[in-house]
Design a protein around this motif. Structure first.
Motif, PDB file in Angstrom:
ATOM      1  N   ARG A 273      17.392  -1.469  10.397  1.00  0.00           N
ATOM      2  CA  ARG A 273      16.541  -0.698  11.304  1.00  0.00           C
ATOM      3  C   ARG A 273      15.071  -1.077  11.125  1.00  0.00           C
ATOM      4  O   ARG A 273      14.323  -1.205  12.108  1.00  0.00           O
ATOM      5  N   LEU A 274      14.641  -1.293   9.883  1.00  0.00           N
ATOM      6  CA  LEU A 274      13.258  -1.680   9.636  1.00  0.00           C
ATOM      7  C   LEU A 274      12.949  -3.049  10.238  1.00  0.00           C
ATOM      8  O   LEU A 274      11.873  -3.262  10.802  1.00  0.00           O
ATOM      9  N   LYS A 310       6.378   0.025   4.485  1.00  0.00           N
ATOM     10  CA  LYS A 310       5.491  -0.588   3.500  1.00  0.00           C
ATOM     11  C   LYS A 310       6.272  -1.059   2.274  1.00  0.00           C
ATOM     12  O   LYS A 310       5.994  -2.133   1.720  1.00  0.00           O
ATOM     13  N   LYS A 311       7.257  -0.291   1.860  1.00  0.00           N
ATOM     14  CA  LYS A 311       8.070  -0.695   0.720  1.00  0.00           C
ATOM     15  C   LYS A 311       8.839  -1.971   1.028  1.00  0.00           C
ATOM     16  O   LYS A 311       8.999  -2.840   0.158  1.00  0.00           O
ATOM     17  N   GLN A 312       9.282  -2.108   2.256  1.00  0.00           N
ATOM     18  CA  GLN A 312      10.073  -3.274   2.638  1.00  0.00           C
ATOM     19  C   GLN A 312       9.210  -4.512   2.865  1.00  0.00           C
ATOM     20  O   GLN A 312       9.572  -5.611   2.441  1.00  0.00           O
ATOM     21  N   PHE A 313       8.036  -4.338   3.527  1.00  0.00           N
ATOM     22  CA  PHE A 313       7.263  -5.495   3.964  1.00  0.00           C
ATOM     23  C   PHE A 313       5.873  -5.621   3.329  1.00  0.00           C
ATOM     24  O   PHE A 313       5.163  -6.585   3.604  1.00  0.00           O
ATOM     25  N   GLY A 314       5.489  -4.648   2.504  1.00  0.00           N
ATOM     26  CA  GLY A 314       4.208  -4.746   1.816  1.00  0.00           C
ATOM     27  C   GLY A 314       3.021  -4.316   2.643  1.00  0.00           C
ATOM     28  O   GLY A 314       1.876  -4.418   2.191  1.00  0.00           O
ATOM     29  N   GLN A 315       3.237  -3.844   3.856  1.00  0.00           N
ATOM     30  CA  GLN A 315       2.182  -3.352   4.739  1.00  0.00           C
ATOM     31  C   GLN A 315       2.689  -2.132   5.485  1.00  0.00           C
ATOM     32  O   GLN A 315       3.899  -2.003   5.709  1.00  0.00           O
ATOM     33  N   THR A 316       1.773  -1.259   5.878  1.00  0.00           N
ATOM     34  CA  THR A 316       2.180  -0.167   6.757  1.00  0.00           C
ATOM     35  C   THR A 316       2.418  -0.746   8.158  1.00  0.00           C
ATOM     36  O   THR A 316       1.947  -1.847   8.466  1.00  0.00           O
TER      37      THR A 316
END
Length: 343
Positions: A273-274, A310-316
């Motif tokens: 989903r992310l 953010k946890k998945q990709f390092g950015q909001t």
């Protein structure tokens, strides 16, 4: 089917078949037969004699994978085919026919009548002799042949038929697709295990249930669950319980199947989903509403979505959207979470 056999993409064990040569001219059944016997051999399945009136316009293509003493064929026939009335020849194997488009009519012993496998249906039975059959034009089907030792006692003289979309058949189809894509990399032990899994899944189809304690079925079960989840990512009801219910297994069995491939069901759903949300942000150049994206991809609220993103990709999501707008990036090449489905 391919008049000139060639390994698919150089992969060992996969034979590309296409009876049409350059320019679309049929190359002939005998050329195909030679290719089959060279690449697959008649130790698994002996080709029958075909009716002369279908040989002249023989337009069939597909892929065949030999799996130890079994074989998987994905077939697409543009022309109708028909065997001779009495093909002849003894054999001892179990055959499964899974038809997605068109129809495949199978001959039976005298007095039992023919059986037609229509689109959306499957049939599995033991074959002691080559039997007559015919297919319609525009056929799309999967054909499996398996050793009979374990399956013949289960089937006896009956033919098992049903929906090609049943839970057990979805598992079997997912496994055959996985074998097509991995056979070239498997060692002897892996090929043997793949054949064993095909046999166990066919048992499950014949019994109409999934063997809840069979660990060799775990990869196929996990793949079938992923395929289903990918089609339902925006569904608010998507959950491990829903997937288990659709696949006719317990939630515990589903979790065990994912654990066997070092994944978790809920983690897989969240990550997919992310990634879809990220693609939407890129496609809209940051114009998508974070709140709308969170709701569409079934996150509790925008704050929960932002933390997970953010946890998945390092950015909001906002930071990612700004960076994408400031410096256009190429399309996301994140590989599919599962092999693409067979057309």
């Amino acid at each position: 089917m391919h008049a000139n056999g060639a390994p698919a993409g150089g992969a060992r064990g996969v034979f590309i078949m296409d009876s049409m040569g350059p320019g679309g001219a049929p190359q002939g059944l005998e050329a195909f037969r030679r290719g089959w016997e060279t690449q697959i051999g008649d130790d698994v399945f002996q080709l029958p004699a075909f009716s002369p009136d279908t040989i002249g316009d023989f337009r069939v293509k597909g892929n065949v994978t030999k799996v130890d003493g079994a074989a998987i064929a994905d077939l697409h026939a543009a022309s109708a085919t028909r065997t001779a009335d009495v093909p002849g020849g003894d054999q001892d194997l179990v055959a499964m026919y899974v038809v997605r488009r068109g129809a495949w009519t199978l001959g039976n012993p005298p007095g039992y009548g023919d059986q037609t496998v229509s689109a959306g249906q499957f049939l599995v039975r033991h074959l002691g002799r080559l039997t007559a059959f015919e297919t319609t034009a525009d056929l799309t089907a999967k054909f499996l042949v398996l050793p009979s030792d374990e399956l013949k006692p289960l089937l006896g003289k009956r033919a098992v038929t049903g929906s090609a979309d049943s839970a057990e058949m979805r598992l079997l189809t997912a496994m055959t697709d996985m074998i097509h894509t991995t056979i070239g990399e498997l060692g002897p032990a892996g090929v043997s295990a793949a054949q064993r899994t095909l046999i166990e899944l066919t048992k499950a189809v014949a019994k109409g249930r999934f063997d809840d304690v069979e660990p060799r079925l775990a990869p196929a079960l996990a793949q079938a669950a992923k395929d289903l989840a990918d089609r339902r990512l925006a569904d608010p009801g998507l959950s491990p319980a829903m997937l288990a219910r659709e696949l006719n297994v317990s939630v515990r069995t589903l979790h065990r199947a994912f654990a066997a491939v070092d994944e978790q069901v809920s983690t897989y759903i969240r990550h997919r989903r992310l990634h879809e949300a990220r693609l939407a942000l890129m496609a809209s150049a940051g114009r998508s509403s974070i709140t709308e994206l969170a709701a569409h991809w079934q996150f509790a609220d925008s704050s929960h979505f932002t933390r997970a993103f953010k946890k998945q990709f390092g950015q909001t999501p906002t930071e990612f959207a700004r960076s994408t707008a400031a410096s256009p990036a190429p399309p996301d090449r994140h590989p599919p979470a599962h092999p693409p489905s067979r057309p």
